[in-house]
Design a protein around this motif. Structure first.
Motif, PDB file in Angstrom:
ATOM      1  N   ALA A   1       0.528  -1.179  -0.302  1.00 10.14           N
ATOM      2  CA  ALA A   1      -0.303   0.002   0.182  1.00 10.14           C
ATOM      3  C   ALA A   1       0.598   1.891   0.211  1.00 10.14           C
ATOM      4  O   ALA A   1       0.710   2.807  -0.213  1.00 10.14           O
ATOM      5  CB  ALA A   1      -0.680   0.036   1.296  1.00 10.14           C
ATOM      6  N   LEU A   2       1.871   0.875  -0.441  1.00  4.24           N
ATOM      7  CA  LEU A   2       3.099   2.675  -0.105  1.00  4.24           C
ATOM      8  C   LEU A   2       2.593   3.161  -1.422  1.00  4.24           C
ATOM      9  O   LEU A   2       2.249   2.848  -2.459  1.00  4.24           O
ATOM     10  CB  LEU A   2       4.303   2.308  -0.230  1.00  4.24           C
ATOM     11  N   ARG A   3       2.463   4.426  -1.315  1.00  6.93           N
ATOM     12  CA  ARG A   3       1.788   5.524  -2.369  1.00  6.93           C
ATOM     13  C   ARG A   3       2.895   5.418  -3.224  1.00  6.93           C
ATOM     14  O   ARG A   3       4.319   6.249  -2.815  1.00  6.93           O
ATOM     15  CB  ARG A   3       1.380   5.959  -2.161  1.00  6.93           C
ATOM     16  N   LEU A   4       3.321   5.360  -4.496  1.00  6.17           N
ATOM     17  CA  LEU A   4       4.892   5.999  -4.896  1.00  6.17           C
ATOM     18  C   LEU A   4       4.446   8.117  -5.306  1.00  6.17           C
ATOM     19  O   LEU A   4       3.665   7.954  -6.211  1.00  6.17           O
ATOM     20  CB  LEU A   4       4.785   5.654  -6.549  1.00  6.17           C
ATOM     21  N   TYR A   5       5.016   8.543  -5.277  1.00  4.66           N
ATOM     22  CA  TYR A   5       5.718   9.819  -5.921  1.00  4.66           C
ATOM     23  C   TYR A   5       7.320  10.049  -6.254  1.00  4.66           C
ATOM     24  O   TYR A   5       8.064   9.659  -6.648  1.00  4.66           O
ATOM     25  CB  TYR A   5       5.977  10.618  -4.271  1.00  4.66           C
ATOM     26  N   TRP A   6       7.294  11.213  -7.225  1.00  5.30           N
ATOM     27  CA  TRP A   6       8.639  11.438  -7.652  1.00  5.30           C
ATOM     28  C   TRP A   6       9.333  12.854  -7.241  1.00  5.30           C
ATOM     29  O   TRP A   6       7.911  13.692  -6.767  1.00  5.30           O
ATOM     30  CB  TRP A   6       7.948  11.884  -9.201  1.00  5.30           C
ATOM     31  N   GLU A   7       9.960  13.277  -6.073  1.00  5.17           N
ATOM     32  CA  GLU A   7      10.416  13.937  -5.655  1.00  5.17           C
ATOM     33  C   GLU A   7      11.636  14.641  -6.407  1.00  5.17           C
ATOM     34  O   GLU A   7      12.407  14.534  -7.428  1.00  5.17           O
ATOM     35  CB  GLU A   7      11.502  13.512  -4.463  1.00  5.17           C
ATOM     36  N   HIS A   8      11.118  16.276  -7.083  1.00  6.69           N
ATOM     37  CA  HIS A   8      12.153  17.362  -7.467  1.00  6.69           C
ATOM     38  C   HIS A   8      11.736  18.554  -7.523  1.00  6.69           C
ATOM     39  O   HIS A   8      10.578  18.623  -6.947  1.00  6.69           O
ATOM     40  CB  HIS A   8      11.098  17.050  -9.525  1.00  6.69           C
ATOM     41  N   ASP A   9      12.814  18.914  -7.339  1.00  8.44           N
ATOM     42  CA  ASP A   9      12.918  20.623  -7.011  1.00  8.44           C
ATOM     43  C   ASP A   9      12.091  20.694  -5.158  1.00  8.44           C
ATOM     44  O   ASP A   9      11.583  21.789  -5.574  1.00  8.44           O
ATOM     45  CB  ASP A   9      12.240  21.565  -7.802  1.00  8.44           C
ATOM     46  N   GLY A  10      12.650  20.075  -4.578  1.00  2.00           N
ATOM     47  CA  GLY A  10      11.887  20.000  -2.959  1.00  2.00           C
ATOM     48  C   GLY A  10      10.407  19.740  -3.034  1.00  2.00           C
ATOM     49  O   GLY A  10      10.188  19.837  -1.938  1.00  2.00           O
TER      50      GLY A  10
ATOM     51  N   PRO B   1      -2.080   8.916  -5.389  1.00  5.79           N
ATOM     52  CA  PRO B   1      -0.671   8.427  -6.431  1.00  5.79           C
ATOM     53  C   PRO B   1      -1.191   6.394  -5.922  1.00  5.79           C
ATOM     54  O   PRO B   1      -1.857   6.545  -5.419  1.00  5.79           O
ATOM     55  CB  PRO B   1       0.098   9.173  -5.720  1.00  5.79           C
ATOM     56  N   LEU B   2      -0.423   6.612  -7.517  1.00  2.92           N
ATOM     57  CA  LEU B   2      -0.264   4.769  -7.176  1.00  2.92           C
ATOM     58  C   LEU B   2      -0.544   4.550  -6.213  1.00  2.92           C
ATOM     59  O   LEU B   2       1.199   4.613  -5.655  1.00  2.92           O
ATOM     60  CB  LEU B   2       0.461   4.177  -8.796  1.00  2.92           C
ATOM     61  N   THR B   3      -0.114   3.072  -6.290  1.00  2.00           N
ATOM     62  CA  THR B   3       0.529   2.393  -4.628  1.00  2.00           C
ATOM     63  C   THR B   3       1.287   1.189  -5.270  1.00  2.00           C
ATOM     64  O   THR B   3       0.923   1.160  -6.092  1.00  2.00           O
ATOM     65  CB  THR B   3      -0.480   1.392  -4.425  1.00  2.00           C
ATOM     66  N   LEU B   4       2.091   0.764  -4.410  1.00  3.33           N
ATOM     67  CA  LEU B   4       3.344  -0.296  -4.955  1.00  3.33           C
ATOM     68  C   LEU B   4       2.416  -1.089  -5.407  1.00  3.33           C
ATOM     69  O   LEU B   4       2.702  -1.722  -6.700  1.00  3.33           O
ATOM     70  CB  LEU B   4       4.124  -0.180  -3.821  1.00  3.33           C
TER      71      LEU B   4
ATOM     72  N   GLN C   1       5.357   5.828   2.063  1.00  2.87           N
ATOM     73  CA  GLN C   1       5.506   6.970   0.695  1.00  2.87           C
ATOM     74  C   GLN C   1       7.323   5.957   0.044  1.00  2.87           C
ATOM     75  O   GLN C   1       7.865   5.776   0.424  1.00  2.87           O
ATOM     76  CB  GLN C   1       6.048   8.201   0.560  1.00  2.87           C
ATOM     77  N   ILE C   2       6.969   5.359  -1.182  1.00  2.37           N
ATOM     78  CA  ILE C   2       7.978   5.824  -2.256  1.00  2.37           C
ATOM     79  C   ILE C   2       8.676   6.746  -3.096  1.00  2.37           C
ATOM     80  O   ILE C   2       7.670   7.587  -3.025  1.00  2.37           O
ATOM     81  CB  ILE C   2       8.278   3.729  -2.972  1.00  2.37           C
TER      82      ILE C   2
END
Length: 91
Positions: A16-25, A49-52, A87-88
């Motif tokens: 159930a971990l949610r997926l994010y992209w970290e960009h410019d803080g 967000p999508l989950t794993l 989160q991932i």
């Protein structure tokens, strides 16, 4: 990072971990996937967000050797991720 490497490194993580992209803080949700030749593009945007588990399910038919990218112009290759609570974060 290849899909097979990501899958192997996350096999023991909670689905159930949610997926994010970290960009410019900023943390931007990964909301969809798109396949290209030998590539899996993670699409970011507004929304849930999508989950794993959802990523694994949607990518079952994708070549395990496919490289992961963030969908943008030009696509940005992903080399890793980090874990934070629930989160991932791709970066």
């Amino acid at each position: 990072m290849r899909l097979i490497d990501f899958n192997l490194s996350t096999i023991d993580l909670h689905p159930a971990l949610r997926l994010y992209w970290e960009h410019d803080g900023q943390q931007v949700p990964v909301v969809d996937l798109q396949t290209k030749t030998d590539q899996l593009h993670l699409i970011t945007g507004t929304g849930r967000p999508l989950t794993l588990d959802q990523l694994r399910t949607r990518a079952q038919q994708v070549d395990p050797q496919a490289s992961l990218f963030i969908a943008q112009e030009p696509p940005q290759r992903l080399y890793g991720y980090r874990l934070v609570p629930h989160q991932i974060l791709f970066g």
